[in-house]
Enzyme design. Sequence first.
Site, PDB file in Angstrom:
ATOM      1  NE  ARG A 161      16.868   4.929  -0.910  1.00 15.81           N
ATOM      2  CZ  ARG A 161      17.215   6.127  -0.434  1.00 15.81           C
ATOM      3  NH1 ARG A 161      17.544   7.086  -1.261  1.00 15.81           N
ATOM      4  NH2 ARG A 161      17.208   6.359   0.859  1.00 15.81           N
ATOM      5  CE  LYS A 213      14.789  -1.603  -1.360  1.00 13.79           C
ATOM      6  NZ  LYS A 213      13.919  -1.036  -2.333  1.00 13.79           N
ATOM      7  CB  CYS A 267       9.727  -4.487  -0.932  1.00  8.51           C
ATOM      8  SG  CYS A 267       9.601  -4.141  -2.690  1.00  8.51           S
ATOM      9  CE  LYS A 324       1.825   0.164  -2.509  1.00  7.94           C
ATOM     10  NZ  LYS A 324       2.857   1.079  -2.033  1.00  7.94           N
TER      11      LYS A 324
HETATM   12  N1  SAJ Z   1       1.386  -1.570   5.176  1.00 11.34           N
HETATM   13  C1  SAJ Z   1       0.755  -1.658   6.409  1.00 11.34           C
HETATM   14  N2  SAJ Z   1       0.776  -0.554   7.215  1.00 11.34           N
HETATM   15  C2  SAJ Z   1       1.393   0.614   6.848  1.00 11.34           C
HETATM   16  C3  SAJ Z   1       2.045   0.692   5.601  1.00 11.34           C
HETATM   17  C4  SAJ Z   1       2.024  -0.433   4.779  1.00 11.34           C
HETATM   18  O1  SAJ Z   1       0.188  -2.690   6.788  1.00 11.34           O
HETATM   19  O2  SAJ Z   1       1.357   1.561   7.646  1.00 11.34           O
HETATM   20  C5  SAJ Z   1       1.426  -2.742   4.280  1.00 11.34           C
HETATM   21  C6  SAJ Z   1       0.836  -2.495   2.885  1.00 11.34           C
HETATM   22  O3  SAJ Z   1      -0.561  -2.659   2.876  1.00 11.34           O
HETATM   23  C7  SAJ Z   1       1.548  -3.556   2.065  1.00 11.34           C
HETATM   24  C8  SAJ Z   1       2.940  -3.614   2.732  1.00 11.34           C
HETATM   25  O4  SAJ Z   1       2.783  -3.043   4.013  1.00 11.34           O
HETATM   26  O5  SAJ Z   1       0.920  -4.812   2.192  1.00 11.34           O
HETATM   27  C9  SAJ Z   1       4.026  -2.903   1.971  1.00 11.34           C
HETATM   28  O6  SAJ Z   1       3.563  -1.656   1.506  1.00 11.34           O
HETATM   29  P1  SAJ Z   1       4.470  -0.326   1.492  1.00 11.34           P
HETATM   30  O7  SAJ Z   1       3.663   0.761   0.894  1.00 11.34           O
HETATM   31  O8  SAJ Z   1       5.053  -0.079   2.826  1.00 11.34           O
HETATM   32  O9  SAJ Z   1       5.709  -0.711   0.614  1.00 11.34           O
HETATM   33  P2  SAJ Z   1       5.944  -1.252  -0.871  1.00 11.34           P
HETATM   34  O10 SAJ Z   1       6.340  -2.682  -0.775  1.00 11.34           O
HETATM   35  O11 SAJ Z   1       4.859  -0.889  -1.805  1.00 11.34           O
HETATM   36  O12 SAJ Z   1       7.219  -0.367  -1.266  1.00 11.34           O
HETATM   37  C10 SAJ Z   1       8.345  -0.341  -0.405  1.00 11.34           C
HETATM   38  C11 SAJ Z   1       8.785   1.119  -0.303  1.00 11.34           C
HETATM   39  N3  SAJ Z   1       9.725   1.272   0.807  1.00 11.34           N
HETATM   40  C12 SAJ Z   1       9.671   2.294   1.645  1.00 11.34           C
HETATM   41  O13 SAJ Z   1       8.816   3.148   1.614  1.00 11.34           O
HETATM   42  C13 SAJ Z   1      10.752   2.352   2.682  1.00 11.34           C
HETATM   43  C14 SAJ Z   1       9.388   1.557  -1.613  1.00 11.34           C
HETATM   44  O14 SAJ Z   1       9.953   2.846  -1.505  1.00 11.34           O
HETATM   45  C15 SAJ Z   1      10.473   0.569  -2.060  1.00 11.34           C
HETATM   46  O15 SAJ Z   1      11.047   0.927  -3.291  1.00 11.34           O
HETATM   47  C16 SAJ Z   1       9.841  -0.781  -2.216  1.00 11.34           C
HETATM   48  O16 SAJ Z   1       9.336  -1.166  -0.929  1.00 11.34           O
HETATM   49  C17 SAJ Z   1      10.889  -1.758  -2.694  1.00 11.34           C
HETATM   50  O17 SAJ Z   1      10.928  -2.021  -3.901  1.00 11.34           O
HETATM   51  O18 SAJ Z   1      11.732  -2.179  -1.888  1.00 11.34           O
END
Ligand code: SAJ
Length: 427
Positions: A161, A213, A267, A324
């Site tokens: 996570r 998850k 993810c 990101k």
């Molecule tokens: N994004 C937005 N708006 C936001 C937040 C993110 O457009 O307000 C976009 C980001 O730019 C990116 C995408 O969403 O393209 C995903 O980014 P993220 O930072 O939300 O997530 P990940 O994929 O880097 O990591 C997530 C995390 N999950 C949560 O916070 C619930 C991480 O803790 C997990 O371990 C990971 O997924 C995973 O491996 O599942």
Amino acid sequence: MADDQTGYDICVVGLGYIGLPTASLFATQGFDVLGVDIDASVVRTVNDGETHIEESGLRTMVEAAVNSGRLTASTEPAAADTFVIAVPTPRTREHEDTHGSDLGYIDRAVEAIVPYVEPDNLVILESTSPPATTREHVAAPLEREGFAVGDDLYVAHCPERVLPGNILRELVENDRVVGGVTDACSRRAAQFYRDVVDGEIHRTGATEAELVKLMENTYRDVNIALANELADISDELGTDVREVIDLANRHPRVDLHQPGPGVGGHCLPVDPWFVVESAPEQARLIRQARLINQSVPARLAEEVRSELTDVSNPKVALFGVAYKGNVDDHRMAPAKEIARVLDQSDVELSAYDPHVRNFDFELDGIESAVRGAHAVVIASAHDEFKYIDAARIGELMAERRLFDFCNYLDAANWRDAGFDYVGRGRE
Ligand code: SAJ
């Protein structure tokens, strides 16, 4: 090796973004760890004390783990007390509204460890997986080998996570959810993590842990879809989406996420589909949110294209191809879809990213990317972009347009440098 009779303490299968940090963390805590990967070049890199991925602090930790003799990598598993499986679980089809999950990596990992699993071992699946995967794809094949799961073998799901960019800290500090196939499995798996995790360890069932998850990332995806919709509403009403979100979030029970160029990574664009797939009739909102987020990059690319209709031979410089800000990972990055759509029109495309080394096409330096361009598109919020000299960039461009799809830059600063600034849902 800890002891020639029993082999390693831990065998981690899959040395990617989760497996390698996990293996090196346990190794630096004194466990004898074997890291296994099917890619021989990854194995060589790790055995040299180096890393094939960019993650803050990881290189130092891998180097320390390998130098201490506690971390070794191999393409073949070996006997160990605990097996941790951290392999990819990709979706099988892209850009459609039904998606299958490819559990082949898990099946092959289980097949690979079967010859080495012995009574009283613990087998943990960390890969994010559709509901029932731990039971059907890990416990069941081991039971077919004659083990009685819960009695002489322990099987659990403990989803990773951690946030890319922050992995080493979160591996230690975050709470862990440990879902055993039986209660005895949960207890045994919880005990395993207690040695390195400072956060709380919560015990539950295997399928519950899988859904926990998936729903964490689904919650974010649905929330971001809401923010993306709010950006469109703000465009329509002439309000500033950032201000609306910021003030709404002052309410103690509201946490609106941010709109952006789309949702990327391995993810959030994947996990909600696992839920939809497991209960298609019920998961209506989850499906809709996914479709909304999936449509954002192409729509924004069309917006850029339509702003350039009067320009002959338009050139667009894409800034940020990572999924990101401040990561080198470009899996399912919105920039890919933006590039694809622009590329299909008559736009000449260049791209600059200070973090990404290898991309789908060749990346440029910042100056060659913007030279002669009619627009810059910000598609990942990298820190470096905040320090760009807007006036200098403007001098090199044919026309000064900036599409800041991350709402990341200082609009006034770019406007002062003569740019036509367009954000997401803001003036
Ligand atoms: N994004 C937005 N708006 C936001 C937040 C993110 O457009 O307000 C976009 C980001 O730019 C990116 C995408 O969403 O393209 C995903 O980014 P993220 O930072 O939300 O997530 P990940 O994929 O880097 O990591 C997530 C995390 N999950 C949560 O916070 C619930 C991480 O803790 C997990 O371990 C990971 O997924 C995973 O491996 O599942």
